[in-house]
Scaffold this active site. Structure first.
Site, PDB file in Angstrom:
ATOM      1  N   GLU A 224      -1.060   6.723   8.127  1.00  0.00           N
ATOM      2  CA  GLU A 224      -1.226   7.110   6.725  1.00  0.00           C
ATOM      3  C   GLU A 224      -0.546   8.464   6.570  1.00  0.00           C
ATOM      4  OE1 GLU A 224      -4.492   8.530   3.456  1.00  0.00           O
ATOM      5  OE2 GLU A 224      -5.236   7.471   5.217  1.00  0.00           O
ATOM      6  N   CYS A 258      -3.045  14.086   0.091  1.00  0.00           N
ATOM      7  CA  CYS A 258      -1.894  13.185   0.172  1.00  0.00           C
ATOM      8  C   CYS A 258      -1.777  12.329  -1.086  1.00  0.00           C
ATOM      9  CB  CYS A 258      -1.981  12.305   1.411  1.00  0.00           C
ATOM     10  SG  CYS A 258      -3.494  11.344   1.560  1.00  0.00           S
TER      11      CYS A 258
END
Length: 489
Positions: A224, A258
């Protein structure tokens, strides 16, 4: 007054410590797997109770190390507990053995599929959400039956240690889940240690190094990575709500997310109204390092320099600062920055900023918004605001996750997977996909009666081949003919 970050906790673990931790996890792995789903669920529930009991203390540690306000740290822990509860409860339903249908040629068989744990999973966590994010891998890997060796970021080692200490306290199990602390050398050693899978969350650049290290042993990896998420606002949107989502999405956690809103593309018909709402909300915010405000300090000094360079590049190329600017940076405390008229090829638009900034661009229509959003090499999250066309707009944009008329809510739903595509990585945490990420599918057939047509035998002669040919034409050829007729109709 200039604010500086305290020196991180000294790093004591070495690559040799990694080897010992993985060896211990390997020995314990079979026992953890043999406990079965129900017993593991009980232990994971006990861990959840201990985490809840000690949440305030863990939040204090998190705030000290990372810099976010205590209330944000508590919210992060609450979210992690929600996902831990779901994983423990649903692991057997998602991963347990189940019967699947056979075909005309295999009707004499019983077919089943189940998802078995890899063995030992290495988890490398980030510093920006040092509880919620790694728990999406640690908790789900444990629920799937794996043992875990967890390396938190070198910027938040005590938070990682607190999580695993809670597991030890609650379960009495000391080898099933272990914590190792260290920098890049320790992370690289974990990738090369012979673990059966790696779960990583962090920057795209680091993700590429992780993947290269894992490739040496063909160790599968879940990555990720970074994002450059957009918020798209159509002319029919609730403008005030969209602005509120934009400000929270860009500024919360000092922009160190993020899934942060870093780009806004808004229909020109409502751009002025939207911008006024954004500026009003952003002006009311203040960042500080004393825990008294809704935004804390930025964690890493080098990330502050990236923020500075992105703002400088945007302004030097014709961009305008509607709020803040280079003067917003004071040590590691950065006040909100809102930019407009920024060229689409500038760093502030193309690269992950990871700070409390956003760029706003008015577009003529949603076709332009879709084109500009899709131009990014990142595709992690997406927010779309529209009363009538939210789904239609979202369906035209590449992203691993999307929230319509609400920011990042997809990450809050335990049943939904989370992850990216393109340069934002691959693999999923959370939900059923997150459980399957830490298990491999095993197919099994059991012969109930001898096959009327021996497919896998040298006894299969010309007559059987001829019969198979007729069956194939009858079953599959007829289906094709029916489809052709339906198509002509």
């Amino acid at each position: 007054m200039t604010t500086t970050l305290p020196t991180p906790t000294p790093i004591f673990d070495t690559p040799a410590d990694v080897e010992r931790a993985v060896a211990g996890a390997r020995k314990a792995s079979a026992r953890w797997q043999q406990m079965g789903f129900e017993k593991r669920r009980g232990l994971l529930d006990a861990w959840r109770a201990d985490l809840a009991k000690n949440a305030d203390r863990i939040a204090e540690t998190l705030s000290e190390e990372m810099g976010k306000p205590h209330s944000d740290a508590m919210f992060e822990i609450v979210m992690a507990l929600e996902h831990l509860a779901w994983a423990a409860k649903n692991a057997e339903k998602v991963l347990g053995r189940r019967r699947v249908a056979t075909s005309a040629l295999t009707s004499n068989l019983r077919a089943t599929v189940e998802y078995l744990p890899y063995g030992v999973v290495g988890v490398i966590g980030p510093w920006n959400y040092p509880v919620f994010t790694p728990m999406g891998s640690v908790a789900f890997a444990l629920a799937a039956g794996n043992s875990v060796v967890f390396k938190p970021s070198e910027w938040t080692p005590r938070t990682g240690q607190a999580l695993i200490a809670s597991f030890h306290r609650a379960t009495g199990e000391f080898d099933i889940a272990q914590c190792i602390t260290g920098g890049g050398d320790v992370g690289a050693a974990l990738c090369r240690s012979g673990v059966d899978k790696i779960g990583f969350t962090g920057s795209t650049a680091t993700g590429k190094r992780i993947l290269a290290a894992c490739a040496e042993n063909l160790t599968p990896a879940l990555l990720e990575c970074g994002g450059k998420d957009a918020l798209v606002v159509d002319a029919d949107a609730d403008v005030a709500a969209a602005a509120d989502a934009a400000v929270w999405g860009a500024m919360s956690n000092a922009g160190q997310t993020c899934l942060a809103v870093e780009r806004v593309y808004i229909h020109e018909a409502v751009a002025e109204e939207f911008t006024e709402h954004v500026l009003e909300a952003a002006r009311a915010l203040r960042a500080a390092d004393d825990g008294s405000t809704q935004i804390g300090r930025m964690t890493m000094p080098r990330q502050v320099e990236i923020v500075r360079s992105h703002i400088s590049d945007a302004l030097s190329r014709g961009g305008q600062a509607l709020l803040g600017g280079l003067g917003s940076i004071d040590g590691q405390v950065v006040q909100p920055v809102v930019l407009t008229d920024v060229p689409e090829d500038s760093a502030a638009v193309t690269e992950e900023t990871f700070g409390p900034t956003m760029t706003i661009r008015a577009v003529a229509d949603m076709d332009e918004a879709v084109r500009l959003t899709n131009a990014s090499e990142y595709a992690l999250g997406l927010t779309v605001c529209s009363k009538r066309n939210g789904r239609a707009i979202a369906d035209r944009i590449t992203s691993g996750n999307v929230s319509i008329n609400g920011y990042v809510m997809h990450a809050a739903v335990p049943t939904l997977p989370l992850g990216g595509v393109k340069q934002s990585g691959f693999g999923r945490v959370h939900g059923a996909d997150g459980l399957r990420e830490f298990a491999y599918a095993r197919a099994c057939t059991e012969t109930l009666v001898n096959a009327p047509i021996p497919l896998t035998s040298f006894k299969r002669g010309p007559k059987v081949d001829e019969l198979i040919g007729r069956v194939v034409k009858e079953v599959h050829g007829r289906a094709g003919a029916i489809r052709q007729l339906l198509g002509k109709a």
